[in-house]
Design an enzyme around this catalytic site. Structure first.
Site, PDB file in Angstrom:
ATOM      1  N   SER A 104       0.843  -1.197   0.000  1.00 21.95           N
ATOM      2  CA  SER A 104       0.000   0.000   0.000  1.00 21.95           C
ATOM      3  C   SER A 104       0.874   1.241   0.000  1.00 21.95           C
ATOM      4  O   SER A 104       2.109   1.160   0.038  1.00 21.95           O
ATOM      5  CB  SER A 104      -0.910   0.010   1.233  1.00 21.95           C
ATOM      6  OG  SER A 104      -0.140   0.079   2.424  1.00 21.95           O
ATOM      7  N   LYS A 105       0.215   2.403  -0.006  1.00 25.83           N
ATOM      8  CA  LYS A 105       0.939   3.675  -0.083  1.00 25.83           C
ATOM      9  C   LYS A 105       1.899   3.879   1.085  1.00 25.83           C
ATOM     10  O   LYS A 105       2.905   4.571   0.953  1.00 25.83           O
ATOM     11  CB  LYS A 105      -0.066   4.829  -0.138  1.00 25.83           C
ATOM     12  CG  LYS A 105      -0.880   4.880  -1.421  1.00 25.83           C
ATOM     13  CD  LYS A 105      -1.873   6.025  -1.397  1.00 25.83           C
ATOM     14  CE  LYS A 105      -2.704   6.066  -2.675  1.00 25.83           C
ATOM     15  NZ  LYS A 105      -3.709   7.153  -2.647  1.00 25.83           N
ATOM     16  N   ARG A 106       1.570   3.289   2.236  1.00 24.92           N
ATOM     17  CA  ARG A 106       2.440   3.485   3.398  1.00 24.92           C
ATOM     18  C   ARG A 106       3.814   2.829   3.204  1.00 24.92           C
ATOM     19  O   ARG A 106       4.750   3.103   3.958  1.00 24.92           O
ATOM     20  CB  ARG A 106       1.783   2.946   4.665  1.00 24.92           C
ATOM     21  CG  ARG A 106       1.572   1.444   4.709  1.00 24.92           C
ATOM     22  CD  ARG A 106       0.768   1.031   5.940  1.00 24.92           C
ATOM     23  NE  ARG A 106       0.500  -0.389   5.972  1.00 24.92           N
ATOM     24  CZ  ARG A 106       1.299  -1.288   6.516  1.00 24.92           C
ATOM     25  NH1 ARG A 106       2.441  -0.898   7.066  1.00 24.92           N
ATOM     26  NH2 ARG A 106       0.997  -2.566   6.523  1.00 24.92           N
ATOM     27  N   HIS A 107       3.934   1.978   2.189  1.00 24.16           N
ATOM     28  CA  HIS A 107       5.212   1.326   1.911  1.00 24.16           C
ATOM     29  C   HIS A 107       6.031   2.103   0.878  1.00 24.16           C
ATOM     30  O   HIS A 107       7.102   1.653   0.483  1.00 24.16           O
ATOM     31  CB  HIS A 107       4.977  -0.101   1.422  1.00 24.16           C
ATOM     32  CG  HIS A 107       4.302  -0.979   2.421  1.00 24.16           C
ATOM     33  ND1 HIS A 107       2.999  -1.408   2.289  1.00 24.16           N
ATOM     34  CD2 HIS A 107       4.742  -1.489   3.598  1.00 24.16           C
ATOM     35  CE1 HIS A 107       2.672  -2.158   3.320  1.00 24.16           C
ATOM     36  NE2 HIS A 107       3.711  -2.223   4.138  1.00 24.16           N
ATOM     37  N   GLY A 108       5.534   3.256   0.452  1.00 24.01           N
ATOM     38  CA  GLY A 108       6.245   4.057  -0.544  1.00 24.01           C
ATOM     39  C   GLY A 108       5.500   4.076  -1.862  1.00 24.01           C
ATOM     40  O   GLY A 108       4.284   3.895  -1.908  1.00 24.01           O
TER      41      GLY A 108
END
Length: 591
Positions: free
Chosen positions: A325-329
């Protein structure tokens, strides 16, 4: 057409749906033999007579494997069907890639269909961005937006009349009924099911309503949905091309909605009608769609459509094995494009997320992937997205480009970034050759060149790492170097390029009785202001050329070699070793 086998009369086969329900393109489908039996074992079997109890089988046996459809004369048709509600995620891009590779490897068609029934979230801007990203990756579609085809339109929002037509056919055949339950009634059903620890399925209140009861609600103008009648007993089984046999119990489903009260069709109904009327032979999609197969299979059978083969690809996972997801970059194709990744590197890496050709080879062009790809080698386990490996792989692809193309790409980047005033010429060619091994992304080239042109002399010698160089009689080397500059000996050698530098530095080392690190480390610090970097001779030759050619933009703050020698001449080495002075312009030299 789907068939049913009645227990006790083993050879009696009768049609499940009247012929007029199935569109003409399926009535003569090559999936079915002349006697009506399904070649691909997609049949509905009634094992017992109790009301609404049967078993559905959707298997692909080895004898009639859909992987051999091309050999049987039927065209392979696959589709990628994104929702234009955001950017193209790398997971979606990989699904598109696998569909593309499968189609091309079988000589089939790759169809692009836009699933934009979520009117509130779908945007044309998002659709255009997705189309652009797919084109950038080289995944060109044979039918779809911008191209057309015989099975259009290719946006769900333009196919509403088709969905309503088939919904009405299901209503007439009795597979669907009108449900007049209010939201409050439905919520109450969920609460009761929760208290009884049962699945939250619809209880079928309107499934057995009389025509009079239905007509009464219609006359009152009560809103209604269309619900599909689900058998209360039995199992659905499919032979997934990736995951093997998968089955579900029908008693956990309950009658489901296919048309909302506002007249909008539900996702699973749209997808089934679209895949069937577009003659999709293989549905290759993410495993999160696997539960949808249950509803879709029932709709296929009710409408008399032949079932496609299914292949559900594993999710792409983050390093912590959670869903990426976005939290991983960065997670979208557009982001990687902006960061300087090459499309061929993205395609290569995405293909390896769950697939391999069985060898140690990790580098493939799109054409080689088409040649090597088989659905049998797609792994059903989740694939870890490793951004470090993607970056490394991009560097390998970047450096494998033809020299002229690499120089053009990086030269344009340097000019666009405002570091250089031109994008071609001898300086750019030599700089690319010198710096390319340290460039994994196109955007890395900006930092690489800026670092080469900078002169952080003071910062280097003020650092703990610079102290040993300073204490190794750096002032003596500086004095001899200044003499070589003043006499014109050094610049005369640099005029000859790398060969001239090598001849001069050998003679210079002999005069100081230094060689190796004791010679090159102080020269690197004095001439480049740094302890580390690419080849010192090539670096100094480039710095000399940069000072003479005017190719470096004025706003960069580049300090030519002439200026550097003037700065060195002003250094008070004794006071420097105690309390290093700030050299004027040194700070500005660091880009």
């Amino acid at each position: 057409m789907a068939a049913m086998l009645v227990v006790g009369v083993p050879w009696l086969r009768m049609s499940l749906i009247p012929k007029e329900v199935a569109p003409p393109i399926f009535r003569q489908s090559s999936l079915y033999c002349r006697n009506g039996s399904a070649r691909n074992s997609h049949s509905v079997y009634y094992h017992c007579f109790p009301k609404r109890a049967f078993s559905v089988s959707a298997s692909s046996t080895q004898t009639y494997s859909t992987l051999n459809r091309g050999a049987q004369g039927e065209e392979v048709r696959v589709r990628f069907a994104p929702s234009p509600t955001g950017n193209l995620h790398v997971g979606g891009a990989r699904t598109a890639l696998f569909n593309y590779l499968f189609a091309r490897s079988k000589g089939g068609k790759f169809i692009l269909r836009i699933e934009d029934t979520d009117l509130e979230r779908s945007t044309r801007e998002s659709e255009e961005a997705m189309l652009s990203d797919l084109s950038w990756l080289g995944l060109n579609w044979d039918e779809g937006p911008g191209i057309g085809g015989n099975y259009g339109p290719y946006r769900q929002s333009e196919r509403n009349s088709l969905y309503k037509e088939y919904a009405e056919k299901l209503l007439q055949s009795g597979h669907v009924y009108r449900c007049f339950c209010s939201n409050e009634e439905l919520e109450k059903m969920k609460e009761i099911a929760k208290l009884k620890q049962l699945p939250p399925v619809y209880t079928g209140k309107w499934a057995s309503a009389t025509e009079e009861e239905v007509q009464e609600e219609l006359e009152k103008g009560t809103p209604y949905t269309y619900r599909f009648r689900v058998p209360s007993e039995g199992r659905l089984k499919i032979d997934d091309l990736i995951r093997g046999e998968v089955s579900w119990s029908l008693d956990t489903l309950g009658d489901f909605v296919i048309m909302r009260s506002n007249g909008q069709p539900v996702y699973n109904f749209c997808v089934t009608v679209d895949d069937a009327t577009m003659a999709i032979s293989h549905v290759i999609r993410a495993e999160e769609h696997l539960p949808n197969t249950l509803r879709q299979a029932l709709i296929y059978k009710a409408l008399g459509f032949p079932m496609p083969s299914f292949a559900h690809v594993s999710l792409i996972l983050a390093p912590d094995r959670s869903k990426l997801s976005k939290r991983h970059g960065a997670t979208s194709v557009g982001q990687f494009k902006e960061m300087g990744y090459l499309p061929q590197a993205m395609v290569n890496y995405l293909a390896l997320l769950g697939w391999g050709d069985g060898t140690e080879n990790e580098f493939f062009s799109l054409e080689q992937l088409v040649e090597k790809f088989t659905i049998e080698r797609v792994n059903k386990a989740g694939a870890i997205f490793d951004s470090t490996k993607l970056r490394w792989m991009n560097g390998q692809h970047l450096r494998s480009l033809p020299s002229e193309e690499l120089i053009q790409i990086i030269g344009s980047c340097w000019k666009d970034a405002g570091i250089l005033t031109e994008s071609g010429g001898d300086f750019i060619q030599e700089a690319v050759q010198l710096l390319k091994d340290g460039i994994d992304l196109i955007s890395d080239s900006e930092k690489a060149l800026s670092n080469l042109l900078s002169y952080p002399f003071h910062e280097t010698l003020s650092s703990p790492e610079g102290k040993p160089v300073l204490e190794d009689r750096l002032s003596e080397v500086a004095e001899s170097l200044l003499a070589a500059y003043s006499s014109g000996e050094l610049f005369g050698a640099l005029e000859e390029g790398q060969p001239g530098w090598q001849k001069w530095v050998k003679s210079f080392g002999k005069s100081l009785k230094r060689k190796g690190k004791s010679l090159f480390m102080p020269l690197r610090v004095l001439l480049t202001g740094k302890l580390h970097g690419p080849d010192i001779g090539s670096s100094v030759a480039l710095l000399y050329k940069a000072g003479n050619s005017g190719v470096v933009a004025s706003q960069v703050g580049f300090i030519p070699l002439d200026e550097r020698f003037k700065m060195l001449r002003e250094v008070d080495w004794e006071s420097f070793s105690k309390d290093p002075p700030i050299l004027e312009s040194a700070g500005a030299a660091t880009h």
